[in-house]
Write a protein that holds these residues in place. Sequence first.
Motif, PDB file in Angstrom:
ATOM      1  N   GLU A 190       0.827  -1.205   0.000  1.00 30.51           N
ATOM      2  CA  GLU A 190       0.000   0.000   0.000  1.00 30.51           C
ATOM      3  C   GLU A 190       0.861   1.254   0.000  1.00 30.51           C
ATOM      4  O   GLU A 190       1.995   1.247   0.465  1.00 30.51           O
ATOM      5  CB  GLU A 190      -0.908   0.007   1.250  1.00 30.51           C
ATOM      6  CG  GLU A 190      -1.873  -1.154   1.291  1.00 30.51           C
ATOM      7  CD  GLU A 190      -2.786  -1.116   2.513  1.00 30.51           C
ATOM      8  OE1 GLU A 190      -2.751  -0.107   3.266  1.00 30.51           O
ATOM      9  OE2 GLU A 190      -3.532  -2.088   2.706  1.00 30.51           O
TER      10      GLU A 190
ATOM     11  N   CYS B 212       2.164   4.521   1.476  1.00 30.74           N
ATOM     12  CA  CYS B 212       2.283   4.738   2.906  1.00 30.74           C
ATOM     13  C   CYS B 212       1.471   5.950   3.361  1.00 30.74           C
ATOM     14  O   CYS B 212       1.241   6.895   2.615  1.00 30.74           O
ATOM     15  CB  CYS B 212       3.735   4.820   3.350  1.00 30.74           C
ATOM     16  SG  CYS B 212       4.690   6.040   2.505  1.00 30.74           S
TER      17      CYS B 212
ATOM     18  N   ASP C  13       2.367   5.903   8.857  1.00 26.73           N
ATOM     19  CA  ASP C  13       3.586   5.173   8.519  1.00 26.73           C
ATOM     20  C   ASP C  13       4.791   6.102   8.577  1.00 26.73           C
ATOM     21  O   ASP C  13       5.830   5.759   9.134  1.00 26.73           O
ATOM     22  CB  ASP C  13       3.474   4.580   7.108  1.00 26.73           C
ATOM     23  CG  ASP C  13       2.352   3.560   6.996  1.00 26.73           C
ATOM     24  OD1 ASP C  13       2.094   2.877   8.009  1.00 26.73           O
ATOM     25  OD2 ASP C  13       1.745   3.464   5.926  1.00 26.73           O
TER      26      ASP C  13
ATOM     27  N   THR D 293       5.906   3.191  -0.406  1.00 28.72           N
ATOM     28  CA  THR D 293       4.943   2.107  -0.176  1.00 28.72           C
ATOM     29  C   THR D 293       5.369   1.296   1.050  1.00 28.72           C
ATOM     30  O   THR D 293       6.527   1.353   1.468  1.00 28.72           O
ATOM     31  CB  THR D 293       4.878   1.132  -1.381  1.00 28.72           C
ATOM     32  OG1 THR D 293       6.186   0.674  -1.667  1.00 28.72           O
ATOM     33  CG2 THR D 293       4.277   1.802  -2.589  1.00 28.72           C
ATOM     34  N   VAL D 294       4.424   0.553   1.612  1.00 22.48           N
ATOM     35  CA  VAL D 294       4.744  -0.387   2.690  1.00 22.48           C
ATOM     36  C   VAL D 294       4.105  -1.731   2.368  1.00 22.48           C
ATOM     37  O   VAL D 294       3.073  -1.788   1.705  1.00 22.48           O
ATOM     38  CB  VAL D 294       4.207   0.086   4.068  1.00 22.48           C
ATOM     39  CG1 VAL D 294       5.062   1.199   4.635  1.00 22.48           C
ATOM     40  CG2 VAL D 294       2.757   0.502   3.981  1.00 22.48           C
TER      41      VAL D 294
ATOM     42  N   VAL E 210       2.015  -4.763   3.680  1.00 19.88           N
ATOM     43  CA  VAL E 210       1.035  -4.831   4.760  1.00 19.88           C
ATOM     44  C   VAL E 210       0.516  -6.252   4.931  1.00 19.88           C
ATOM     45  O   VAL E 210       0.066  -6.872   3.969  1.00 19.88           O
ATOM     46  CB  VAL E 210      -0.157  -3.896   4.470  1.00 19.88           C
ATOM     47  CG1 VAL E 210      -1.151  -3.942   5.616  1.00 19.88           C
ATOM     48  CG2 VAL E 210       0.321  -2.484   4.218  1.00 19.88           C
TER      49      VAL E 210
ATOM     50  N   LYS F  54      -2.356  -8.104   6.890  1.00 15.27           N
ATOM     51  CA  LYS F  54      -3.562  -7.968   7.711  1.00 15.27           C
ATOM     52  C   LYS F  54      -3.969  -9.349   8.169  1.00 15.27           C
ATOM     53  O   LYS F  54      -4.021 -10.277   7.361  1.00 15.27           O
ATOM     54  CB  LYS F  54      -4.693  -7.336   6.895  1.00 15.27           C
ATOM     55  CG  LYS F  54      -4.405  -5.913   6.511  1.00 15.27           C
ATOM     56  CD  LYS F  54      -5.476  -5.341   5.621  1.00 15.27           C
ATOM     57  CE  LYS F  54      -5.088  -3.914   5.249  1.00 15.27           C
ATOM     58  NZ  LYS F  54      -5.882  -3.383   4.134  1.00 15.27           N
TER      59      LYS F  54
ATOM     60  N   GLU G 115      -2.612  -5.462  11.968  1.00 17.79           N
ATOM     61  CA  GLU G 115      -2.112  -4.943  10.704  1.00 17.79           C
ATOM     62  C   GLU G 115      -0.641  -4.646  10.902  1.00 17.79           C
ATOM     63  O   GLU G 115      -0.271  -3.806  11.716  1.00 17.79           O
ATOM     64  CB  GLU G 115      -2.887  -3.680  10.351  1.00 17.79           C
ATOM     65  CG  GLU G 115      -2.753  -3.269   8.919  1.00 17.79           C
ATOM     66  CD  GLU G 115      -3.691  -2.105   8.587  1.00 17.79           C
ATOM     67  OE1 GLU G 115      -4.910  -2.226   8.856  1.00 17.79           O
ATOM     68  OE2 GLU G 115      -3.194  -1.080   8.101  1.00 17.79           O
ATOM     69  N   SER G 116       0.181  -5.366  10.163  1.00 17.79           N
ATOM     70  CA  SER G 116       1.616  -5.252  10.328  1.00 17.79           C
ATOM     71  C   SER G 116       2.185  -4.575   9.096  1.00 17.79           C
ATOM     72  O   SER G 116       2.106  -5.105   7.998  1.00 17.79           O
ATOM     73  CB  SER G 116       2.192  -6.655  10.500  1.00 17.79           C
ATOM     74  OG  SER G 116       3.477  -6.619  11.022  1.00 17.79           O
ATOM     75  N   ARG G 117       2.738  -3.379   9.286  1.00 18.75           N
ATOM     76  CA  ARG G 117       3.179  -2.564   8.140  1.00 18.75           C
ATOM     77  C   ARG G 117       4.698  -2.501   8.097  1.00 18.75           C
ATOM     78  O   ARG G 117       5.333  -2.027   9.037  1.00 18.75           O
ATOM     79  CB  ARG G 117       2.541  -1.184   8.231  1.00 18.75           C
ATOM     80  CG  ARG G 117       1.014  -1.270   8.359  1.00 18.75           C
ATOM     81  CD  ARG G 117       0.357   0.080   8.543  1.00 18.75           C
ATOM     82  NE  ARG G 117       0.398   0.883   7.342  1.00 18.75           N
ATOM     83  CZ  ARG G 117      -0.507   0.833   6.355  1.00 18.75           C
ATOM     84  NH1 ARG G 117      -1.540   0.011   6.468  1.00 18.75           N
ATOM     85  NH2 ARG G 117      -0.390   1.591   5.299  1.00 18.75           N
ATOM     86  N   HIS G 118       5.273  -2.973   7.018  1.00 14.91           N
ATOM     87  CA  HIS G 118       6.727  -3.161   6.919  1.00 14.91           C
ATOM     88  C   HIS G 118       7.359  -2.254   5.872  1.00 14.91           C
ATOM     89  O   HIS G 118       6.817  -2.106   4.777  1.00 14.91           O
ATOM     90  CB  HIS G 118       7.053  -4.601   6.511  1.00 14.91           C
ATOM     91  CG  HIS G 118       6.508  -5.644   7.417  1.00 14.91           C
ATOM     92  ND1 HIS G 118       7.317  -6.497   8.125  1.00 14.91           N
ATOM     93  CD2 HIS G 118       5.235  -5.971   7.746  1.00 14.91           C
ATOM     94  CE1 HIS G 118       6.564  -7.312   8.835  1.00 14.91           C
ATOM     95  NE2 HIS G 118       5.302  -7.023   8.625  1.00 14.91           N
TER      96      HIS G 118
END
Lengths: 242, 242
Positions: A182, A184, A188, A199-200, A202, A204, A219-222
């Motif tokens: 997604e 960011c 973020d 972008t990150v 994600v 879910k 929700e883990s955003r990397h």
Amino acid sequence: MSNKYLTIYKELANHIKNGKYKPNDLLPSETELMKAYNVSRDTIRKSLNILTQEGYIQKAQGKGSFVLDINRFSFPVSGVVSFKELGKRLGKDFDTDVKILECIEIKGNKYAHLNFNKNETAWKIYRTRKIDNENIILDKDFILKKYVKDLTYDICKNSLYEYIENKLKLKIAYAKKQITVEKCTEEDKMYLDLKDYDTVAVVKSYTYLEDTNIFQYTESRHRPDRFVFVDFARRNPFFDIS
Amino acid sequence: MSNKYLTIYKELANHIKNGKYKPNDLLPSETELMKAYNVSRDTIRKSLNILTQEGYIQKAQGKGSFVLDINRFSFPVSGVVSFKELGKRLGKDFDTDVKILECIEIKGNKYAHLNFNKNETAWKIYRTRKIDNENIILDKDFILKKYVKDLTYDICKNSLYEYIENKLKLKIAYAKKQITVEKCTEEDKMYLDLKDYDTVAVVKSYTYLEDTNIFQYTESRHRPDRFVFVDFARRNPFFDIS
DNA sequence: CAGTGGTCTAGACCACGGT
DNA sequence: CCGTGGTCTAGACCACTGA
């Protein structure tokens, strides 16, 4: 746990991990294992089935059970795994910072994506994960309050899952996960060291208890360059129906 | 396939899909199913185990087997799935273009990431996948020639997997997958309609046959906004050893 | 041919849930 | 208490492999 088949599974898995059985070796036959452990064949087969499912061995009719090379690349970080377990497996040190810990009311459409029922109360937890001194993961957790009454910064900083499963004895059964990429958000940018990425990655994840009730949304955003998801999958064409 | 437990699994799975058994319903008990299908309890339990593993049901001791809501969001596109199967499940139409179909020799370090042995010959296949008139996926396949002697544009344009499994009868056992996000390459720019994205979601997958030999390496490169990976996972804390 | 895993059966006992 | 699923056993027959 005093299950025979789990005990045997663990012992065999450890033998494979420790190199007593090496890749391409044949495991002792089912008959030999029966005798060695003094159990019935069905019990041995249960153990071997888990080994198969977890990617330790590959069976071949008429031949035997071959040990697979489990370390070709860092292994199953698959399934429902907590951040702490994950760090342990990767052998890296993560630093967790708890940014938000508060309760929210589920009403209106603001939290519709959580899949929680209306009028529930939930914990909202934001945590960042630091590796090599950079914040590269933002974890947004939402946990229904009716299952977890009390929560502290300390628990969140250590392992939420350990607290939930060992202390509260809640039984997590399964999770539905979705991985996307997604653009960011402001959040973020605020919490992560994103460099020039816009972008990150994600993940879910909806977590369910044994009573089939939803219990948690995560929700883990990397940051893209540090994101890896590894999976071991068996092909079962016959499971695909129609 | 005339296996009893697979037949029963498929029938029950279809009942769940078709709504004969609805979410939160209880399946008939194991004893009832035994009688209904005139088989032993173990056979029924095998069927139910697959249903559990595939996310159709959740069992509870003393209660029974509850039907899960399988359509909460588009379901398992997990496991080793071919592009054509995937399209069918998502109910979308994809267009496949074969861009490259040639043979290469594995030598030097250029193809080290494929995990193939040196001095093998392999097919190199590049295909793009079009949805809504945009090229959004680039699939780079490498398949060892010793397993697949002949290959045509037509086969690649339709389903490689179908050809391999149904025609050649090769048995695919398992795959190791890895999902990452990468900066896009010149190749990506050449083959994909990337809009202003400068990253792609990458699924790398090593496919193995039942004889545990590697057979194929696939790299599937997706434009970020159209990439989704869905997974259903059961938690088995006991499978995680020390 | 003997040895391997794959399927199936019949029966036993246990742990758990709801009455 | 009974009915549920969870574990375990002993034995049978089949399909496949390799010598």
